[in-house]
Design an enzyme around this catalytic site. Structure first.
Site, PDB file in Angstrom:
ATOM      1  N   HIS A  25      61.459  32.635  83.073  1.00  0.00           N
ATOM      2  CA  HIS A  25      62.768  32.091  82.709  1.00  0.00           C
ATOM      3  C   HIS A  25      63.677  32.375  83.893  1.00  0.00           C
ATOM      4  O   HIS A  25      63.537  33.421  84.561  1.00  0.00           O
ATOM      5  CB  HIS A  25      63.384  32.804  81.511  1.00  0.00           C
ATOM      6  CG  HIS A  25      62.586  32.737  80.247  1.00  0.00           C
ATOM      7  ND1 HIS A  25      61.593  33.615  79.958  1.00  0.00           N
ATOM      8  CD2 HIS A  25      62.677  31.904  79.181  1.00  0.00           C
ATOM      9  CE1 HIS A  25      61.076  33.321  78.765  1.00  0.00           C
ATOM     10  NE2 HIS A  25      61.717  32.296  78.276  1.00  0.00           N
ATOM     11  N   ASP A  54      64.909  35.874  84.051  1.00  0.00           N
ATOM     12  CA  ASP A  54      63.918  36.940  84.229  1.00  0.00           C
ATOM     13  C   ASP A  54      63.913  37.357  85.692  1.00  0.00           C
ATOM     14  O   ASP A  54      63.694  38.527  86.024  1.00  0.00           O
ATOM     15  CB  ASP A  54      62.484  36.462  83.947  1.00  0.00           C
ATOM     16  CG  ASP A  54      62.264  35.969  82.537  1.00  0.00           C
ATOM     17  OD1 ASP A  54      63.027  36.354  81.649  1.00  0.00           O
ATOM     18  OD2 ASP A  54      61.304  35.184  82.345  1.00  0.00           O
TER      19      ASP A  54
HETATM   20  C1  XUL Z   1      59.206  32.746  72.332  1.00  0.00           C
HETATM   21  C2  XUL Z   1      58.360  32.226  73.413  1.00  0.00           C
HETATM   22  C3  XUL Z   1      59.026  32.045  74.728  1.00  0.00           C
HETATM   23  C4  XUL Z   1      58.616  30.821  75.459  1.00  0.00           C
HETATM   24  C5  XUL Z   1      59.389  30.571  76.731  1.00  0.00           C
HETATM   25  O1  XUL Z   1      58.557  32.953  71.142  1.00  0.00           O
HETATM   26  O2  XUL Z   1      57.189  32.009  73.235  1.00  0.00           O
HETATM   27  O3  XUL Z   1      58.812  33.179  75.481  1.00  0.00           O
HETATM   28  O4  XUL Z   1      57.266  30.860  75.792  1.00  0.00           O
HETATM   29  O5  XUL Z   1      60.750  30.496  76.524  1.00  0.00           O
END
Ligand code: XUL
Ligand code: CO
Length: 435
Positions: free
Chosen positions: A100, A103
């Site tokens: 993300h 992150d």
């Molecule tokens: C949440 C989830 C996230 C996504 C990316 O449950 O799986 O981490 O993979 O935003």
């Protein structure tokens, strides 16, 4: 600085090895169904769990003190964390990571400050990627942690929040493209609702489609060739999430003209939360030609939430790998360990054990599934269940040439159909023999 000085490169040592810091099944160059294991899986490290998650839960603070944390300046902290990430991935032989935006580095006080920070981080990443060969499987934007997104991002009832989310997605796409990311993910975070009383669901869904079109059009105009994935999840954090499961997402994409550009990222624990199995969700996506990528983890049979544990269920993964092999593999994506070690797993070594276990498990499942397809009676038996459609009237039905009246006449003259066993227990025994 070395962050994991006690750990050397993790090698394949075979099933007999006693070394806990070695692979027993994942031999990256081993070939199965025409591709190496590394090519089949494109294993990825989930930056948020492995590098950022210190183990906090609703009842208590984090338990892990990472040697890369504690920096005053956001970019210095981001760089230290990234150095640790690349050391970790290189030692494990993990070829990809997923991230993300925030992150990589803490969000700035404004979009432009965030952009500057992300630029500094992508510069740093580019050098580390060149040195190691590690690549980006996908990037995404965190549109759920900041309080401004408490009512959703693209589906927020306030246009200002929708626009802010779009601005953030632009920067996350820019960062992903600067790093030659192979794909980009939309997980619906808080896109959903807590109560229908205050929610105009139709309007929110229309906004979601417009938002996805805008993001896709922007990236395509910048030359992005990768695939966009939606990651279904039925609930948590919202009571009801719009991207409930694979079938719901496929219907939404087709209804809104997004099915050519978007595919699905199927997560094991999201599948089970939606009342399906992982293999069911993979099959639904594969049927639509949209099986893009996998988020690997597992849930807990007794808990109704997303526990995101590292995978260790060989039956589940073998059945999933059957779907994968039958459908020709993942379309552009890979296997991202969206999983976290338990709160009381506080050694840095635990991060290695967790990934080694997950990689070995997928390797074992794929090898078993390939053996089932090649050497067992499974495919012949399954084919034989449908053989009445291979010729004669069954084949005419499949071609769509039999009317309801014609079917009536055929059924009337044939009498009561013979019973044919589904032989489920025999199928299960065949799978067990392959493990
Ligand atoms: C949440 C989830 C996230 C996504 C990316 O449950 O799986 O981490 O993979 O935003
Ligand atoms: Co996920």
């Amino acid at each position: 600085m070395m962050y994991f000085p006690n750990i050397d490169h993790i090698s394949f040592e075979g099933p007999e090895s006693d070394n806990p810091l070695a692979f027993r099944f994942y031999d990256r160059n081993h070939s199965v169904a025409g591709k190496t294991l590394a090519e089949h899986f494109k294993f990825a490290c989930a930056y948020w769990h492995t590098l950022c998650n210190a183990g906090g839960d609703p009842f208590g603070a984090g338990t892990r003190t990472f040697p890369w944390s504690g920096h005053q300046d956001a970019v210095s902290g981001g760089k230290a964390k990234m150095d640790a990430a690349f050391e970790f991935m290189s030692k494990l032989g993990i070829d990809y990571f997923c991230f993300h935006d925030y992150d990589l580095v803490d969000e700035g006080g404004s979009l432009s400050e965030s952009e500057e920070r992300l630029m500094a981080m992508t510069d740093h990443a580019t050098a580390l990627m060149e040195g190691s060969g590690v690549k980006v499987l996908w990037g995404t934007a965190n549109l759920f942690s900041h309080p401004r997104y408490m009512n959703g991002a693209a589906t927020n009832p306030d246009f200002q929040v929708v626009a802010r989310a779009a601005g953030q997605v632009k920067l996350a796409l820019d960062a992903t493209m600067r790093l030659d990311g192979e794909n980009y993910v939309f997980w619906g975070g808080r896109e959903g609702y807590m109560s229908l009383l205050n929610t105009d669901m139709k309007r929110e869904l229309d906004h979601l489609a417009l938002f996805l079109h805008a993001a896709k059009d922007y990236a395509r105009a910048q030359g992005f060739k990768g695939t966009f994935f939606i990651e279904p999840k039925p609930c948590e954090p919202s009571k009801h999430q719009y991207d409930y499961d694979a079938a719901t997402v496929i219907g939404f994409l087709q209804e809104n003209g997004l099915d050519k550009d978007l595919k699905l990222n199927i997560e094991v624990n999201h599948a089970t939360l939606s009342g399906h199995t992982f293999q069911h969700e993979l099959q639904v996506a594969a049927n639509a030609g949209m099986l893009g990528s996998i988020d690997a983890n597992r849930g807990d049979n007794q808990n109704g939430w997303d526990t995101d544990q590292f995978p260790n269920n060989l039956y589940e993964i073998t059945e999933a790998m059957l779907v994968l092999l039958r459908s020709g593999g993942l379309m552009g994506g890979g296997v991202n360990f969206d999983a976290k070690v338990r709160r009381n797993s506080t050694d840095l070594d635990d991060l290695f054990h967790a990934h080694i276990g997950g990689m070995d498990l997928f390797a074992r499942g794929l090898i078993a599934a390939d053996k089932l397809l090649q050497d067992s009676a499974l495919e012949t038996m399954r084919g034989a269940r449908y053989e009445s459609f291979d010729s004669g009237n069954g084949a005419s039905f499949e071609q769509g040439t039999l009317s309801l009246e014609a079917l009536f006449d055929l059924a009337s003259s044939a009498g009561e159909p013979e019973r044919r066993s589904g032989q489920q227990e025999l199928y299960e025994n065949i799978v067990n023999r392959s493990l």
